[in-house]
Design a protein around this motif. Structure first.
Motif, PDB file in Angstrom:
ATOM      1  N   TYR A  10     -35.505   2.060  21.024  1.00 28.36           N
ATOM      2  CA  TYR A  10     -36.722   2.644  21.564  1.00 28.36           C
ATOM      3  C   TYR A  10     -37.489   3.461  20.528  1.00 28.36           C
ATOM      4  N   ASP A  11     -36.804   4.338  19.802  1.00 27.12           N
ATOM      5  CA  ASP A  11     -37.479   5.202  18.832  1.00 27.12           C
ATOM      6  C   ASP A  11     -38.140   4.396  17.714  1.00 27.12           C
ATOM      7  N   LEU A  12     -37.481   3.325  17.271  1.00 24.35           N
ATOM      8  CA  LEU A  12     -38.059   2.478  16.232  1.00 24.35           C
ATOM      9  C   LEU A  12     -39.307   1.762  16.760  1.00 24.35           C
ATOM     10  N   LYS A  13     -39.241   1.199  17.975  1.00 25.66           N
ATOM     11  CA  LYS A  13     -40.416   0.543  18.564  1.00 25.66           C
ATOM     12  C   LYS A  13     -41.570   1.526  18.723  1.00 25.66           C
ATOM     13  N   LEU A  14     -41.260   2.738  19.163  1.00 28.17           N
ATOM     14  CA  LEU A  14     -42.288   3.753  19.354  1.00 28.17           C
ATOM     15  C   LEU A  14     -42.948   4.113  18.018  1.00 28.17           C
ATOM     16  N   ALA A  15     -42.137   4.313  16.988  1.00 30.91           N
ATOM     17  CA  ALA A  15     -42.664   4.676  15.666  1.00 30.91           C
ATOM     18  C   ALA A  15     -43.532   3.555  15.088  1.00 30.91           C
ATOM     19  N   ILE A  16     -43.060   2.322  15.189  1.00 30.75           N
ATOM     20  CA  ILE A  16     -43.829   1.193  14.659  1.00 30.75           C
ATOM     21  C   ILE A  16     -45.134   1.031  15.427  1.00 30.75           C
ATOM     22  N   THR A  17     -45.073   1.149  16.744  1.00 34.54           N
ATOM     23  CA  THR A  17     -46.272   1.008  17.562  1.00 34.54           C
ATOM     24  C   THR A  17     -47.290   2.090  17.223  1.00 34.54           C
ATOM     25  N   VAL A  20     -48.866   1.219  13.828  1.00 31.19           N
ATOM     26  CA  VAL A  20     -49.807   0.106  13.923  1.00 31.19           C
ATOM     27  C   VAL A  20     -51.093   0.553  14.618  1.00 31.19           C
ATOM     28  N   MET A  21     -50.961   1.287  15.719  1.00 28.81           N
ATOM     29  CA  MET A  21     -52.151   1.749  16.443  1.00 28.81           C
ATOM     30  C   MET A  21     -53.033   2.629  15.576  1.00 28.81           C
ATOM     31  N   LYS A  22     -52.418   3.498  14.778  1.00 27.74           N
ATOM     32  CA  LYS A  22     -53.190   4.359  13.882  1.00 27.74           C
ATOM     33  C   LYS A  22     -54.015   3.515  12.910  1.00 27.74           C
ATOM     34  N   HIS A  23     -53.392   2.498  12.328  1.00 31.17           N
ATOM     35  CA  HIS A  23     -54.101   1.656  11.357  1.00 31.17           C
ATOM     36  C   HIS A  23     -55.182   0.806  12.021  1.00 31.17           C
ATOM     37  N   ILE A  24     -54.955   0.367  13.249  1.00 33.96           N
ATOM     38  CA  ILE A  24     -55.970  -0.402  13.966  1.00 33.96           C
ATOM     39  C   ILE A  24     -57.170   0.485  14.287  1.00 33.96           C
ATOM     40  N   VAL A  25     -56.916   1.708  14.741  1.00 35.96           N
ATOM     41  CA  VAL A  25     -58.024   2.625  15.034  1.00 35.96           C
ATOM     42  C   VAL A  25     -58.772   2.990  13.748  1.00 35.96           C
ATOM     43  N   ASP A  26     -58.057   3.210  12.652  1.00 39.48           N
ATOM     44  CA  ASP A  26     -58.713   3.455  11.360  1.00 39.48           C
ATOM     45  C   ASP A  26     -59.616   2.275  11.002  1.00 39.48           C
ATOM     46  N   HIS A  27     -59.128   1.065  11.239  1.00 41.21           N
ATOM     47  CA  HIS A  27     -59.898  -0.142  10.944  1.00 41.21           C
ATOM     48  C   HIS A  27     -61.154  -0.202  11.819  1.00 41.21           C
ATOM     49  N   ALA A  28     -61.022   0.169  13.082  1.00 43.00           N
ATOM     50  CA  ALA A  28     -62.180   0.175  13.990  1.00 43.00           C
ATOM     51  C   ALA A  28     -63.206   1.206  13.547  1.00 43.00           C
ATOM     52  N   ARG A  29     -62.750   2.349  13.079  1.00 48.55           N
ATOM     53  CA  ARG A  29     -63.673   3.414  12.649  1.00 48.55           C
ATOM     54  C   ARG A  29     -64.344   3.086  11.325  1.00 48.55           C
ATOM     55  N   GLU A  30     -63.583   2.543  10.395  1.00 46.66           N
ATOM     56  CA  GLU A  30     -64.074   2.345   9.032  1.00 46.66           C
ATOM     57  C   GLU A  30     -64.555   0.928   8.750  1.00 46.66           C
ATOM     58  N   GLY A  31     -64.132  -0.031   9.558  1.00 45.63           N
ATOM     59  CA  GLY A  31     -64.536  -1.420   9.368  1.00 45.63           C
ATOM     60  C   GLY A  31     -63.735  -2.130   8.301  1.00 45.63           C
ATOM     61  N   GLY A  32     -64.022  -3.392   8.148  1.00 47.42           N
ATOM     62  CA  GLY A  32     -63.340  -4.209   7.157  1.00 47.42           C
ATOM     63  C   GLY A  32     -63.050  -5.592   7.707  1.00 47.42           C
ATOM     64  N   THR A  33     -62.658  -6.474   6.828  1.00 49.16           N
ATOM     65  CA  THR A  33     -62.374  -7.851   7.209  1.00 49.16           C
ATOM     66  C   THR A  33     -60.974  -7.972   7.792  1.00 49.16           C
ATOM     67  N   TYR A  34     -60.698  -9.124   8.358  1.00 46.90           N
ATOM     68  CA  TYR A  34     -59.353  -9.427   8.853  1.00 46.90           C
ATOM     69  C   TYR A  34     -58.346  -9.346   7.706  1.00 46.90           C
ATOM     70  N   ARG A  35     -58.703  -9.912   6.573  1.00 52.18           N
ATOM     71  CA  ARG A  35     -57.782  -9.868   5.420  1.00 52.18           C
ATOM     72  C   ARG A  35     -57.514  -8.424   4.982  1.00 52.18           C
TER      73      ARG A  35
END
Length: 125
Positions: A10-17, A20-35
């Motif tokens: 559980y703790d590993l899944k929570l940490a990874i999630t 990942v969510m932090k990086h996805i939100v950063d991507h939404a805020r800052e933009g960028g390509t799929y690559r």
């Protein structure tokens, strides 16, 4: 994939999630390509391209935190055509279908329209 994730504690899944969510939100805020999302933000190699393509492309192309604010501004100023353009809708007045093709118009501007209006006006080029 599902089995690998289910085998994590559980703790590993929570940490990874959370990571990942932090990086996805950063991507939404800052933009960028799929690559950029998968290689630079998430740190994957080229072998991940195909496996992550469907969901990653959706995140990279559609997830935009400024969208609601910008469309609200267009609507506040009664700029329906501006809102339609920002949402990616057909540029034909009164049409609210997603634009699926772009083409140079006879009047020199570049049109973005749905298939129906492309068939109606695009063939006249």
């Amino acid at each position: 994939m599902t089995e690998i994730v289910e085998d994590c504690d559980y703790d590993l899944k929570l940490a990874i999630t959370q990571w990942v969510m932090k990086h996805i939100v950063d991507h939404a805020r800052e933009g960028g390509t799929y690559r950029y999302l998968i290689y630079d933000r998430l740190g994957f190699d080229v072998d991940a391209y195909g496996m992550l393509l469907d969901d990653g492309m959706t995140i990279s192309n559609e997830f935009d935190l400024s969208l609601k604010r910008e469309v609200a501004e267009f609507l506040k100023n009664n700029d329906i055509e501006g809102a339609k353009k920002r949402l990616g809708y057909c540029d034909e007045p009164g049409c609210y279908t997603e634009a699926s093709c772009g083409y140079p118009a006879i009047d020199g501007r570049y049109r973005m329209s749905c298939g129906e209006h492309y068939r109606q006006y695009g063939k006249k080029l």
